[in-house]
Design an enzyme around this catalytic site. Structure first.
Site, PDB file in Angstrom:
ATOM      1  N   ASP A 159     110.745  -7.874   7.507  1.00 40.46           N
ATOM      2  CA  ASP A 159     111.458  -7.503   6.276  1.00 40.46           C
ATOM      3  C   ASP A 159     112.522  -6.443   6.580  1.00 40.46           C
ATOM      4  O   ASP A 159     113.638  -6.483   6.058  1.00 40.46           O
ATOM      5  CB  ASP A 159     110.461  -6.978   5.241  1.00 40.46           C
ATOM      6  CG  ASP A 159     109.287  -7.927   5.076  1.00 40.46           C
ATOM      7  OD1 ASP A 159     109.489  -9.024   4.550  1.00 40.46           O
ATOM      8  OD2 ASP A 159     108.168  -7.578   5.522  1.00 40.46           O
ATOM      9  N   HIS A 187     103.846  -6.273   2.259  1.00 39.53           N
ATOM     10  CA  HIS A 187     104.624  -7.416   2.762  1.00 39.53           C
ATOM     11  C   HIS A 187     104.455  -8.553   1.755  1.00 39.53           C
ATOM     12  O   HIS A 187     103.704  -9.494   1.968  1.00 39.53           O
ATOM     13  CB  HIS A 187     104.146  -7.844   4.155  1.00 39.53           C
ATOM     14  CG  HIS A 187     104.748  -9.156   4.572  1.00 39.53           C
ATOM     15  ND1 HIS A 187     106.076  -9.283   4.893  1.00 39.53           N
ATOM     16  CD2 HIS A 187     104.231 -10.407   4.667  1.00 39.53           C
ATOM     17  CE1 HIS A 187     106.335 -10.550   5.183  1.00 39.53           C
ATOM     18  NE2 HIS A 187     105.237 -11.255   5.045  1.00 39.53           N
TER      19      HIS A 187
HETATM   20  P1  NAI Z   1     100.190 -21.833  10.966  1.00 38.09           P
HETATM   21  O1  NAI Z   1      99.338 -22.454   9.915  1.00 38.09           O
HETATM   22  O2  NAI Z   1     101.196 -22.660  11.693  1.00 38.09           O
HETATM   23  O3  NAI Z   1      99.239 -21.171  12.087  1.00 38.09           O
HETATM   24  C1  NAI Z   1      98.081 -20.459  11.782  1.00 38.09           C
HETATM   25  C2  NAI Z   1      97.083 -20.721  12.901  1.00 38.09           C
HETATM   26  O4  NAI Z   1      95.936 -19.900  12.683  1.00 38.09           O
HETATM   27  C3  NAI Z   1      96.591 -22.173  12.953  1.00 38.09           C
HETATM   28  O5  NAI Z   1      96.726 -22.677  14.278  1.00 38.09           O
HETATM   29  C4  NAI Z   1      95.127 -22.063  12.539  1.00 38.09           C
HETATM   30  O6  NAI Z   1      94.304 -23.037  13.153  1.00 38.09           O
HETATM   31  C5  NAI Z   1      94.800 -20.659  13.030  1.00 38.09           C
HETATM   32  N1  NAI Z   1      93.614 -20.062  12.429  1.00 38.09           N
HETATM   33  C6  NAI Z   1      93.090 -20.247  11.194  1.00 38.09           C
HETATM   34  N2  NAI Z   1      91.961 -19.543  11.043  1.00 38.09           N
HETATM   35  C7  NAI Z   1      91.759 -18.886  12.208  1.00 38.09           C
HETATM   36  C8  NAI Z   1      90.746 -18.018  12.666  1.00 38.09           C
HETATM   37  N3  NAI Z   1      89.709 -17.695  11.888  1.00 38.09           N
HETATM   38  N4  NAI Z   1      90.848 -17.525  13.920  1.00 38.09           N
HETATM   39  C9  NAI Z   1      91.887 -17.871  14.713  1.00 38.09           C
HETATM   40  N5  NAI Z   1      92.862 -18.704  14.337  1.00 38.09           N
HETATM   41  C10 NAI Z   1      92.801 -19.207  13.101  1.00 38.09           C
HETATM   42  O7  NAI Z   1     100.853 -20.570  10.264  1.00 38.09           O
HETATM   43  P2  NAI Z   1     102.097 -19.682  10.771  1.00 38.09           P
HETATM   44  O8  NAI Z   1     103.334 -20.202  10.172  1.00 38.09           O
HETATM   45  O9  NAI Z   1     102.012 -19.514  12.245  1.00 38.09           O
HETATM   46  O10 NAI Z   1     101.791 -18.311  10.031  1.00 38.09           O
HETATM   47  C11 NAI Z   1     100.653 -17.537  10.354  1.00 38.09           C
HETATM   48  C12 NAI Z   1     100.442 -16.434   9.338  1.00 38.09           C
HETATM   49  O11 NAI Z   1     101.504 -15.488   9.383  1.00 38.09           O
HETATM   50  C13 NAI Z   1     100.367 -16.904   7.883  1.00 38.09           C
HETATM   51  O12 NAI Z   1      99.330 -16.183   7.244  1.00 38.09           O
HETATM   52  C14 NAI Z   1     101.698 -16.500   7.320  1.00 38.09           C
HETATM   53  O13 NAI Z   1     101.647 -16.315   5.922  1.00 38.09           O
HETATM   54  C15 NAI Z   1     101.936 -15.208   8.058  1.00 38.09           C
HETATM   55  N6  NAI Z   1     103.315 -14.726   8.111  1.00 38.09           N
HETATM   56  C16 NAI Z   1     103.520 -13.364   8.069  1.00 38.09           C
HETATM   57  C17 NAI Z   1     104.767 -12.814   8.183  1.00 38.09           C
HETATM   58  C18 NAI Z   1     104.960 -11.331   8.163  1.00 38.09           C
HETATM   59  O14 NAI Z   1     106.112 -10.907   8.218  1.00 38.09           O
HETATM   60  N7  NAI Z   1     103.937 -10.500   8.072  1.00 38.09           N
HETATM   61  C19 NAI Z   1     105.960 -13.681   8.333  1.00 38.09           C
HETATM   62  C20 NAI Z   1     105.650 -15.093   8.406  1.00 38.09           C
HETATM   63  C21 NAI Z   1     104.370 -15.583   8.296  1.00 38.09           C
END
Ligand code: NAI
Length: 331
Positions: A159, A187
Site C-alpha cells: 500500500d 491493510h
Molecule cells: P493463492 O490462493 O494463490 O495462494 C495461497 C496458497 O496458500 C495456496 O497455495 C494454498 O494452498 C496455501 N494455503 C492455504 N492454507 C494453507 C495453510 N494452512 N498452510 C500453508 N499454506 C496454505 O493466493 P495469493 O494470491 O498467493 O494470496 C495469498 C494471500 O495474500 C491471500 O490471503 C491474499 O489476500 C493476501 N494478499 C495480501 C496482500 C498484502 O498486501 N498484505 C496483497 C495481496 C494478497
C-alpha cells in the site's frame, strides 16, 4: 562466506509464492551476497504443485540458493527458520461470511504460531501477508508468546509503494524521488494513505508533496480511494490478485527491516501498537517506521491534523472489531 539464512514461505504453491521465491533466491530480499535456504510450506491439495515449484527452483540454478525444503509438514517447514513470510491462508469465497473466513484463518495462524515458537531459530522475524493480514499477525503473536512482539509484523508496504506510485504518476517524477508517505492502520479499504509529510526530490531540493500537487481535493479524495481500492482494481483487471507487486513489496519490507532504512526515509509496516499516536495498544497497526540494526521503531512527533485523526481512528476501530471477531472464533 556468509552462512545461509533460512527463509520460510507458507502458501508457496500459490501465486504470490510463485512470484516471491525466485526473488528471494536471487537476493532481492536479503542482498546479493547473502546465501539462502528456502523452506516452502503448502497444504496437501497443493503438494504436487509445490514440488513443481521446487523443480523450477533447481532448474533456475540460482547461485545464492543453497537448499530447498518443500513440505506439507508445518514442523519441518518451521525448523530453524530465521525469517518467516506467511502467505498461506484461507481465501474468502463467494457467499462466505466474514466470520467463517476469520475462523479458518484464526485456526491456521494459531497452529502455525505454535510451530514457529517451538521450531524456528531464536529471534526469527515474521511477516504476515495473508489476509486479514493485521489480525492474522495478531493471532500469531498471541499464540507464540516466546517470540518477541517486535518480531511479528504484517505487510502494508504494498500500500505504501502504491501511494508513492500514484504521486509519481501524478507529478511525472520518478518513484524513487518520492518518499515518506505513510499507510496508517489496517491493510484493508479503511487504511489511511497519508502524504502530509511526504516529499519529492527536485533539482531545487526536497519539496513537500502537497506543495507540488497543489490539489488538496485530489489528495484528500481520489488519491486516497485509488490507493485503498487498488487491490480490487488489480483483481478486476487480472482476474487474479496482485502477486508480483505483493511479492516485491514483501522483499522491500524484509530488506529494510534487516538491512535498515536509508537515512531520512521511513517506510510503513504493520507492527504491534504501543499506543503511539493514540492508536490503541495491542493492535497490529501500520505506522511509519525507521529500521536500524535489525529493529524497527515508530517515527514519533509527526503532526496529525483533524482530517487525519478521524481516518486514523476509523481504521483503528475496524481493527478493534476484527480483533474481537478473531477472539470470538477462539472460544
Ligand atoms: P493463492 O490462493 O494463490 O495462494 C495461497 C496458497 O496458500 C495456496 O497455495 C494454498 O494452498 C496455501 N494455503 C492455504 N492454507 C494453507 C495453510 N494452512 N498452510 C500453508 N499454506 C496454505 O493466493 P495469493 O494470491 O498467493 O494470496 C495469498 C494471500 O495474500 C491471500 O490471503 C491474499 O489476500 C493476501 N494478499 C495480501 C496482500 C498484502 O498486501 N498484505 C496483497 C495481496 C494478497
Amino acid at each position: 562466506a556468509k552462512e545461509p539464512v533460512r527463509v520460510l514461505v507458507t502458501g508457496a504453491a500459490g501465486q504470490i509464492g510463485y512470484a516471491l521465491v525466485p526473488m528471494i533466491a536471487r537476493g532481492v530480499m536479503l542482498g546479493s551476497d547473502q546465501p539462502v535456504i528456502l523452506h516452502m510450506l503448502d497444504i496437501p491439495p497443493a503438494a504436487e504443485a509445490l514440488d513443481g515449484v521446487k523443480m523450477e527452483l533447481v532448474d533456475a540454478a540460482f547461485p545464492l540458493l543453497k537448499g530447498v525444503v518443500a513440505t506439507i509438514d508445518v514442523v519441518e517447514a518451521c525448523t530453524g527458520v530465521n525469517i518467516a513470510i506467511m502467505v498461506g491462508g484461507f481465501p474468502r469465497k463467494e457467499g462466505m461470511e466474514r466470520k467463517d473466513v476469520m475462523s479458518k484463518n484464526v485456526s491456521i495462524y494459531k497452529s502455525q504460531a505454535s510451530a514457529l515458537e517451538k521450531h524456528a531459530a531464536p529471534n526469527c522475524k515474521v511477516l504476515v501477508v495473508a489476509n486479514p493480514a493485521n489480525t492474522n499477525a495478531l493471532i500469531l503473536k498471541e499464540f507464540a508468546p516466546s517470540i518477541p512482539a517486535k518480531n511479528i509484523t504484517c505487510l502494508t508496504r504494498l500500500d505504501h509503494n502504491r501511494a508513492l506510485g500514484q504521486i509519481s504518476e501524478r507529478l511525472n517524477v520518478h518513484v524513487s524521488d518520492v518518499k515518506n508517505a505513510i499507510i496508517w492502520g489496517n491493510h484493508s479499504s479503511t487504511q489511511y494513505p497519508d502524504v502530509n509529510h511526504a516529499t519529492v526530490k527536485t533539482p531545487s531540493g526536497e519539496k513537500p508533496v502537497r506543495e507540488l500537487v497543489k490539489d488538496d481535493a485530489w489528495l484528500n479524495g481520489e488519491f486516497i480511494t485509488t490507493v485503498q481500492q487498488r487491490g480490487a482494481a488489480i483483481i478486476k483487471a487480472r482476474k487474479l490478485s496482485s502477486a508480483l507487486s505483493a511479492a516485491s513489496s514483501a522483499c522491500d519490507h524484509i530488506r529494510d527491516w534487516v538491512l535498515g532504512t536509508p537515512q531520512g526515509t521511513w517506510v510503513s509496516m504493520g507492527v504491534y501498537s504501543d499506543g503511539s499516536y493514540n492508536v490503541p495498544a495491542g493492535l497490529i497497526y501500520s505506522f511509519p517506521v525507521i529500521c536500524k540494526n535489525g529493529e524497527w521503531s515508530i517515527v514519533q512527533g509527526l503532526n496529525i491534523d483533524e482530517f487525519s485523526r478521524k481516518k486514523l481512528d476509523l481504521t483503528a476501530e475496524e481493527l478493534t472489531e476484527e480483533k474481537a471477531l478473531a477472539y470470538s472464533c477462539l472460544s
